[in-house]
Scaffold this motif. Structure first.
Motif, short mmCIF file in Angstrom:
data_model
loop_
_atom_site.label_atom_id
_atom_site.label_comp_id
_atom_site.label_asym_id
_atom_site.label_seq_id
_atom_site.Cartn_x
_atom_site.Cartn_y
_atom_site.Cartn_z
N GLY A 245 0.77 -1.18 -0.14
CA GLY A 245 0.08 -0.02 -0.06
C GLY A 245 0.75 1.25 0.02
N GLU A 246 2.37 1.22 -0.15
CA GLU A 246 3.02 2.33 -0.28
C GLU A 246 3.16 2.72 -1.39
OE1 GLU A 246 4.17 3.67 2.64
OE2 GLU A 246 3.25 2.32 3.96
N ILE A 247 3.55 4.07 -1.67
CA ILE A 247 4.26 4.80 -2.83
C ILE A 247 5.50 5.33 -2.38
CG2 ILE A 247 3.72 6.51 -4.48
CD1 ILE A 247 0.69 6.65 -4.26
N LEU A 248 6.55 4.75 -2.85
CA LEU A 248 7.80 5.09 -2.79
C LEU A 248 8.49 6.18 -3.65
CD1 LEU A 248 8.90 1.35 -2.55
CD2 LEU A 248 8.59 2.89 -0.51
N ASN A 249 9.42 6.76 -3.11
CA ASN A 249 10.08 7.77 -4.30
C ASN A 249 11.20 6.91 -5.16
OD1 ASN A 249 8.78 10.16 -3.51
ND2 ASN A 249 9.94 10.27 -1.71
N GLN A 250 11.43 7.28 -6.13
CA GLN A 250 12.44 6.64 -6.98
C GLN A 250 13.74 6.58 -6.38
OE1 GLN A 250 13.01 8.52 -10.65
NE2 GLN A 250 13.66 6.44 -11.54
#
Length: 424
Positions: A245-250
């Protein structure tokens, strides 16, 4: 889980990939999935149209009331309410169709990578590398299940008394050797850039669904009574679910993790040489490595993980081979998988000790594990994992391959961890 848009755009490609994996219901499942998706989208469109009509009418009501046209406003109000009610009734149907679609997608395996060889079973796996020098033992050499009794280092009967078959006790130098292997594996992972994490060994249903253990491997997992909790079959499950459920940064990628845990498997086999001694257990220890990467570099990461595992086995001085698993033998979740096997000289057979797999977006789609690239676009990450390493069969090979008249010689790389050079 495959993305529905991909299936919608590439039905023939999906069917061909599933057939390569020997998935017998390829056409049927793709057709059923697409039909359910069509029904879901049609229902969504109907609901959207009804709500749009209701909203349009609602805007007219205020204007009519201001103009003193109360009766006309009341009539339109009733018509608007009718549209809203019909839209509300479609909500339950839409929810049902979405659940049906998700259930179908859960049942469809991942597609194999182009490098996966054709084949129906383990006999068709391709040997990528095999050690040339194999150990030669005397005629009096013993299999490990006799060696552990001779040196009193593992007690299966006590395990059977306390728990049941497949839950051994390690004791004395046997326990120290286990601890040495764990510390060695973790140190090697740390030096390779993996962050050590000690996760829980119990996970909830959402976690097991996220990494694909459910519903495909439900019969292989221990479930806690009166709870939707499961004992983990591998540290892959809790480690990968950290980012569910996470949105990580590149900039956070790649993420490299290593975890040591006990692992629990219900399907420890039946009877015969293949399941004797340490060959197959219900509970065993393992160090797992996991990566979360950008799609463009995941196969580079896969190769690095393979090289890392190979380096550990080399340092243990064990004869080994690497297999590229064919379509009929590769797991439900994997797009490409390499198996490592070590040679058991006393048993005269190969023992699987590691699988290193690239799942591409298959797990990430289930987990909703995404990342935001430099263009601010959000997309699914790739996940990978490998055993580095599972202890029981490594220990079996060490005991068998290094037995001498004076005792079992400990591999040099482990001697400082064990505190002894020979087990006697």
């Amino acid at each position: 889980m495959l993305e529905i848009q991909f299936i919608r755009d590439n039905p023939t490609l999906v069917i061909e990939g599933l057939k390569k994996k020997k998935f017998s219901q390829a056409e049927e499942m793709v057709e059923k999935t697409l039909e359910t998706d069509k029904e879901r989208r049609q229902t969504q469109t109907q609901q959207d149209e009804l709500l749009a009509k209701a909203n349009s009418l609602s805007k007219q009501i205020g204007q009519l009331m201001k103009s003193g046209k109360r009766e006309e406003a009341e009539s339109i109000k009733q018509e608007s309410s009718s549209y809203k009610q019909k839209a509300k009734e479609l909500t339950e149907i839409l929810s049902q169709k979405e659940n049906e679609l998700t259930s179908l997608l859960y049942q469809i395996p991942n597609l194999p990578h182009k490098d996966v060889p054709e084949g129906s079973n383990a006999d068709d796996n391709v040997v990528m590398y095999q050690s040339e020098n194999m150990p030669t033992l005397s005629d009096s050499a013993l299999p490990h299940w006799e060696l552990i009794t001779k040196y009193d280092i593992i007690d299966f009967e006590l395990g059977n008394k306390i728990t049941g078959a497949g839950f051994p006790f390690y004791k004395g130098k046997g326990a120290r050797l286990q601890r040495a292997l764990v510390n060695f594996f973790l140190n090697e992972a740390s030096e390779a850039g993996y962050t050590e994490i000690q996760p829980p060994v119990v996970v909830n249903e959402a976690s097991a669904l996220g990494t694909g253990q459910l519903p495909d491997k439900e019969g292989q997992m221990y479930k806690l009574e009166n709870h939707d909790y499961y004992l983990i079959p591998t540290a892959e499950v809790p480690l990968t679910n950290i980012f569910r459920g996470e949105i990580l940064n590149q900039q956070q990628l790649p993420i490299k993790m290593a975890g040591f845990t006990p692992c629990f498997r219900r399907e420890a086999g039946s009877w015969g040489a293949d399941v004797r001694g340490l060959n197959r257990l219900h509970q065993f220890d393992k160090v797992e490595i996991v990566q979360v990467t950008e799609p463009s570099v995941s196969y580079e990461a896969h190769a690095q993980m393979k090289n890392h595992i190979e380096s550990i086995i080399k340092k243990l001085e064990l004869p080994y081979r690497i297999l590229n698993l064919c379509g009929g033998d590769i797991s439900f979740n994997a797009a490409l998988c390499y198996d490592f096997e070590v040679y058991s000289a006393a048993q005269k057979r190969w023992l699987e000790v590691s699988s290193v797999s690239n799942f591409e977006t298959f797990q990430a789609n289930r987990l909703k594990l995404r990342y935001r690239n430099t263009d601010k676009k959000i997309q699914l990450a790739h996940t990978l994992n490998g055993s580095a390493l599972a202890l029981p069969r490594i220990l079996a090979a060490i005991l068998e391959n290094n037995q001498t008249e004076d005792g079992i010689v400990i591999p040099k790389v482990l001697q400082s961890y064990c505190g002894f050079e020979i087990l006697n």
